[in-house]
Design a protein around this motif. Structure first.
Motif, PDB file in Angstrom:
ATOM      1  N   SER A  31       0.817  -1.217   0.000  1.00 38.21           N
ATOM      2  CA  SER A  31       0.000   0.000   0.000  1.00 38.21           C
ATOM      3  C   SER A  31       0.850   1.266   0.000  1.00 38.21           C
ATOM      4  CB  SER A  31      -0.937   0.003   1.211  1.00 38.21           C
ATOM      5  OG  SER A  31      -0.203   0.168   2.423  1.00 38.21           O
ATOM      6  N   VAL A  32       2.100   1.178   0.490  1.00 35.85           N
ATOM      7  CA  VAL A  32       2.966   2.371   0.512  1.00 35.85           C
ATOM      8  C   VAL A  32       4.016   2.333  -0.587  1.00 35.85           C
ATOM      9  CG1 VAL A  32       2.637   2.705   2.991  1.00 35.85           C
ATOM     10  CG2 VAL A  32       4.588   1.366   2.176  1.00 35.85           C
ATOM     11  N   ALA A  33       3.912   1.368  -1.494  1.00 38.02           N
ATOM     12  CA  ALA A  33       4.904   1.253  -2.570  1.00 38.02           C
ATOM     13  C   ALA A  33       4.531   2.073  -3.796  1.00 38.02           C
ATOM     14  CB  ALA A  33       5.084  -0.214  -2.961  1.00 38.02           C
ATOM     15  N   ARG A  34       3.388   2.760  -3.757  1.00 36.02           N
ATOM     16  CA  ARG A  34       2.955   3.544  -4.924  1.00 36.02           C
ATOM     17  C   ARG A  34       3.913   4.699  -5.183  1.00 36.02           C
ATOM     18  NH1 ARG A  34      -1.843   2.928  -2.029  1.00 36.02           N
ATOM     19  NH2 ARG A  34      -1.802   5.129  -1.419  1.00 36.02           N
ATOM     20  N   PRO A  35       4.186   5.013  -6.446  1.00 36.26           N
ATOM     21  CA  PRO A  35       5.155   6.074  -6.776  1.00 36.26           C
ATOM     22  C   PRO A  35       4.850   7.405  -6.106  1.00 36.26           C
ATOM     23  CG  PRO A  35       4.586   4.823  -8.738  1.00 36.26           C
ATOM     24  CD  PRO A  35       3.677   4.336  -7.657  1.00 36.26           C
ATOM     25  N   GLY A  36       3.556   7.744  -5.969  1.00 32.84           N
ATOM     26  CA  GLY A  36       3.206   9.021  -5.371  1.00 32.84           C
ATOM     27  C   GLY A  36       3.607   9.161  -3.927  1.00 32.84           C
ATOM     28  N   LYS A  37       3.881   8.045  -3.268  1.00 34.91           N
ATOM     29  CA  LYS A  37       4.279   8.077  -1.864  1.00 34.91           C
ATOM     30  C   LYS A  37       5.750   8.446  -1.682  1.00 34.91           C
ATOM     31  CE  LYS A  37       0.687   6.481   0.619  1.00 34.91           C
ATOM     32  NZ  LYS A  37       0.177   7.091   1.876  1.00 34.91           N
ATOM     33  N   LEU A  88      10.087  -1.909   3.413  1.00 35.64           N
ATOM     34  CA  LEU A  88       9.625  -2.877   2.414  1.00 35.64           C
ATOM     35  C   LEU A  88       8.999  -2.173   1.216  1.00 35.64           C
ATOM     36  CD1 LEU A  88       8.048  -5.541   4.801  1.00 35.64           C
ATOM     37  CD2 LEU A  88      10.057  -5.868   3.366  1.00 35.64           C
ATOM     38  N   GLY A  89       8.197  -1.130   1.487  1.00 34.43           N
ATOM     39  CA  GLY A  89       7.582  -0.379   0.387  1.00 34.43           C
ATOM     40  C   GLY A  89       8.619   0.280  -0.502  1.00 34.43           C
ATOM     41  N   LEU A  90       9.687   0.802   0.119  1.00 34.90           N
ATOM     42  CA  LEU A  90      10.770   1.395  -0.662  1.00 34.90           C
ATOM     43  C   LEU A  90      11.420   0.341  -1.559  1.00 34.90           C
ATOM     44  CD1 LEU A  90      12.800   3.663  -1.320  1.00 34.90           C
ATOM     45  CD2 LEU A  90      14.082   2.985   0.730  1.00 34.90           C
ATOM     46  N   LEU A  91      11.652  -0.868  -1.021  1.00 34.99           N
ATOM     47  CA  LEU A  91      12.254  -1.929  -1.823  1.00 34.99           C
ATOM     48  C   LEU A  91      11.330  -2.359  -2.965  1.00 34.99           C
ATOM     49  CD1 LEU A  91      13.944  -4.178   0.890  1.00 34.99           C
ATOM     50  CD2 LEU A  91      15.069  -2.704  -0.784  1.00 34.99           C
ATOM     51  N   LEU A  92      10.022  -2.426  -2.692  1.00 34.50           N
ATOM     52  CA  LEU A  92       9.074  -2.760  -3.756  1.00 34.50           C
ATOM     53  C   LEU A  92       9.085  -1.691  -4.846  1.00 34.50           C
ATOM     54  CD1 LEU A  92       6.015  -4.090  -1.713  1.00 34.50           C
ATOM     55  CD2 LEU A  92       7.461  -5.411  -3.257  1.00 34.50           C
ATOM     56  N   HIS A  93       9.120  -0.432  -4.440  1.00 42.16           N
ATOM     57  CA  HIS A  93       9.177   0.685  -5.395  1.00 42.16           C
ATOM     58  C   HIS A  93      10.450   0.603  -6.226  1.00 42.16           C
ATOM     59  CE1 HIS A  93       8.417   4.525  -7.134  1.00 42.16           C
ATOM     60  NE2 HIS A  93       9.303   5.193  -6.417  1.00 42.16           N
ATOM     61  N   TRP A  94      11.567   0.261  -5.566  1.00 41.78           N
ATOM     62  CA  TRP A  94      12.847   0.120  -6.272  1.00 41.78           C
ATOM     63  C   TRP A  94      12.820  -1.081  -7.216  1.00 41.78           C
ATOM     64  CZ3 TRP A  94      16.408  -3.960  -4.709  1.00 41.78           C
ATOM     65  CH2 TRP A  94      17.604  -3.950  -5.435  1.00 41.78           C
ATOM     66  N   SER A  95      12.268  -2.219  -6.761  1.00 41.60           N
ATOM     67  CA  SER A  95      12.260  -3.420  -7.600  1.00 41.60           C
ATOM     68  C   SER A  95      11.410  -3.224  -8.851  1.00 41.60           C
ATOM     69  CB  SER A  95      11.736  -4.618  -6.802  1.00 41.60           C
ATOM     70  OG  SER A  95      10.355  -4.505  -6.543  1.00 41.60           O
ATOM     71  N   ALA A  96      10.414  -2.334  -8.765  1.00 41.13           N
ATOM     72  CA  ALA A  96       9.563  -2.056  -9.920  1.00 41.13           C
ATOM     73  C   ALA A  96      10.174  -1.031 -10.864  1.00 41.13           C
ATOM     74  CB  ALA A  96       8.191  -1.576  -9.442  1.00 41.13           C
ATOM     75  N   GLY A  97      11.393  -0.576 -10.574  1.00 44.57           N
ATOM     76  CA  GLY A  97      12.060   0.387 -11.438  1.00 44.57           C
ATOM     77  C   GLY A  97      11.714   1.827 -11.141  1.00 44.57           C
ATOM     78  N   GLY A  98      11.108   2.098  -9.976  1.00 45.57           N
ATOM     79  CA  GLY A  98      10.690   3.453  -9.658  1.00 45.57           C
ATOM     80  C   GLY A  98      11.747   4.325  -9.028  1.00 45.57           C
ATOM     81  N   VAL A  99      12.893   3.739  -8.651  1.00 46.78           N
ATOM     82  CA  VAL A  99      13.962   4.509  -8.004  1.00 46.78           C
ATOM     83  C   VAL A  99      15.085   4.710  -9.001  1.00 46.78           C
ATOM     84  CG1 VAL A  99      15.623   4.575  -6.115  1.00 46.78           C
ATOM     85  CG2 VAL A  99      13.359   3.566  -5.742  1.00 46.78           C
ATOM     86  N   PRO A 100      15.404   5.947  -9.343  1.00 50.01           N
ATOM     87  CA  PRO A 100      16.463   6.191 -10.333  1.00 50.01           C
ATOM     88  C   PRO A 100      17.840   5.886  -9.754  1.00 50.01           C
ATOM     89  CG  PRO A 100      15.720   8.270  -9.387  1.00 50.01           C
ATOM     90  CD  PRO A 100      14.806   7.208  -8.848  1.00 50.01           C
TER      91      PRO A 100
END
Length: 455
Positions: A31-37, A88-100
């Motif tokens: 729930s906190v892995a969304r890019p807008g977060k 965990l949400g940060l890692l999910l965001h990163w694994s989805a390619g959202g972290v440059p």
């Protein structure tokens, strides 16, 4: 063999979720892995650290960062779970390619990283100082300590021997009387025997007896109970005649009875360096503790390994071995005829992703299990990596060799393997599984792109 990576390879979604301490944490992290977060994020290939600011309900964002080389976590939220949903949400965001990639590491991340390195250096220095300053003192009292330790060891040997002789007599009586009335007594049938074995300082045997009640839930409980009785009798007899056994088998017997080998003794022995694939893990509750079993397999040596960790129920467990990752490390194995349990003695590089390991055929897997059982008849599990298998059904679910049709049944508790069926789609796949006497427990598989999928 893979070398140290200069670019951080992203973990899969399943690998990240495997780090969660429980199912609610997995849901909260998504729930906190969304890019807008995450308005501010970054990752540094040099330090293997990913960081980000998570916008919550308050005015100030939560600051989360993860050192991927261990992994280790930091977040300023008040959660007592580890890792928390923000890490965990940060890692999910990163694994989805959202972290440059790249970016300047913020001061709070650098401060945390420097603090960790400073504490590690101080701990190593303190350990060295303690060793130097205590050498002389220990030398003065070493003879007395050795004499006292020898007396305690001799007393324990006598207690254990007496306790196991009583167990042999009790088992003989059980077989002579028959097991038909055992079910009526339930778990209480074995409680007194287990307590006496614990008092005799044979905790391994005590635990094995205490767990006999689990056989009553099986449809074929009489035959299974007799099989467990036979293994217990064999172990007690092996302890009685251990002086005539080969050294490695005697070590297995003593370990099963309950004689422990210290961590320091294991780490002082020889180590095996390899690139170890983390095949999967399983958590189970035992005596008010949660035990985590992590299965590894060496790419070069082909050796199997089991890393155990324990924590009170509700407390975080070691999550440094990420399922699906490959770790360049030295492992130190506990002694035994079929050495399996190991400690991670040293790591030489951050974990990386290599894709599915090389598997074996069903026939080769059966040979590996039989060889392991020949060395240690009391084995309850063994890791396998099966290649070219498909899930099938024949009076129950099984994994079958797509070429020969040979198969091994799945453990009844696994149920229908729907995730594996979906990944396979009727085509052969590679599956990591845990062999048990009651059937295979699937751990992981890999999709067409080489990404790990938890089962």
């Amino acid at each position: 063999m893979a070398s140290v990576r200069q670019v951080i390879e992203r973990w899969s979604r399943d690998q990240v979720l495997s780090l969660a301490p429980d199912l609610p944490s997995q849901k909260a992290a998504q729930s906190v892995a969304r890019p807008g977060k995450w308005p501010v994020t970054g990752v540094c290939a040099e330090t293997h650290v990913v960081w980000g600011e998570c916008q919550g309900s308050g005015a100030k964002p939560y600051l989360a960062c993860v050192d991927l080389s261990e992994p280790a976590y930091r977040c300023n939220c008040p959660s007592r779970k580890f890792p928390c949903k923000h890490a965990l949400g940060l890692l999910l965001h990163w694994s989805a390619g959202g972290v440059p990639d790249g970016g300047e590491m913020p001061p709070w991340t650098r401060e945390w990283l420097d603090g960790r390195r400073e504490r590690q250096a101080k701990a190593a220095a303190q350990a060295a100082v303690t060793t130097d300053t205590t050498t002389g003192t220990e030398a003065d009292t070493d003879a007395g300590r050795q004499e006292a330790a020898a007396r305690r060891a001799e007393q324990r040997e006598q207690r254990v021997t007496t306790g196991l002789l009583e167990l042999e007599r009790w088992l003989t009586d059980q077989v002579r009387q028959g097991v038909a009335g055992t079910r009526a007594g339930g778990h209480a049938h074995w409680d007194d025997v287990a307590k006496r074995l614990f008092d005799a300082q044979a905790p391994g045997m005590a635990g094995a007896v205490a767990r006999l009640g689990g056989t009553l839930a099986e449809d074929d409980w009489p035959s299974r109970l007799l099989g467990e009785y036979a293994l217990l009798y064999l172990l007690a007899a092996a302890h009685r005649g251990q002086s005539a056994l080969p050294g490695d088998l005697a070590a297995s017997v003593r370990s099963r009875v309950g004689f422990t080998v210290t961590r320091e003794e294991v780490l002082a022995g020889e180590t095996v360096r390899d690139h170890w694939d983390v095949l999967g893990r399983r958590d189970e509750e035992q005596d008010r503790l949660t035990a985590r079993r992590v299965w590894l397999r060496g790419r070069g040596t082909g050796r199997s390994a089991l890393v155990l960790s324990f924590a009170p129920i509700g407390q975080p467990l070691d999550a440094s071995l990420v399922t699906g990752a490959t770790v360049d490390a030295d492992l130190a194995f506990y002694p035994g005829a079929s050495p399996l349990r190991a400690l991670v003695a040293a790591r030489h590089a951050p974990p990386y992703t290599e894709g599915p390991p090389a598997g074996v055929t069903m026939a080769e897997a059966l040979t590996a299990v039989s060889d392991a059982l020949a060395g240690d008849p009391w084995l309850e599990s063994w890791p396998l990596v099966l290649s070219g298998v498909v899930p099938a059904r024949d009076r129950g679910w099984l994994l079958a060799d797509a070429a020969t049709g040979e198969g091994l049944p799945l453990h009844r508790r696994t149920g229908a393997p729907w995730t594996l069926i979906a990944v396979s789609g009727g085509h052969p796949v590679t599956v990591a599984a845990e062999w048990t006497p009651r059937g295979l427990v699937p751990l992981t598989t890999w999709d067409d792109d080489g990404r790990v999928v938890l089962l």
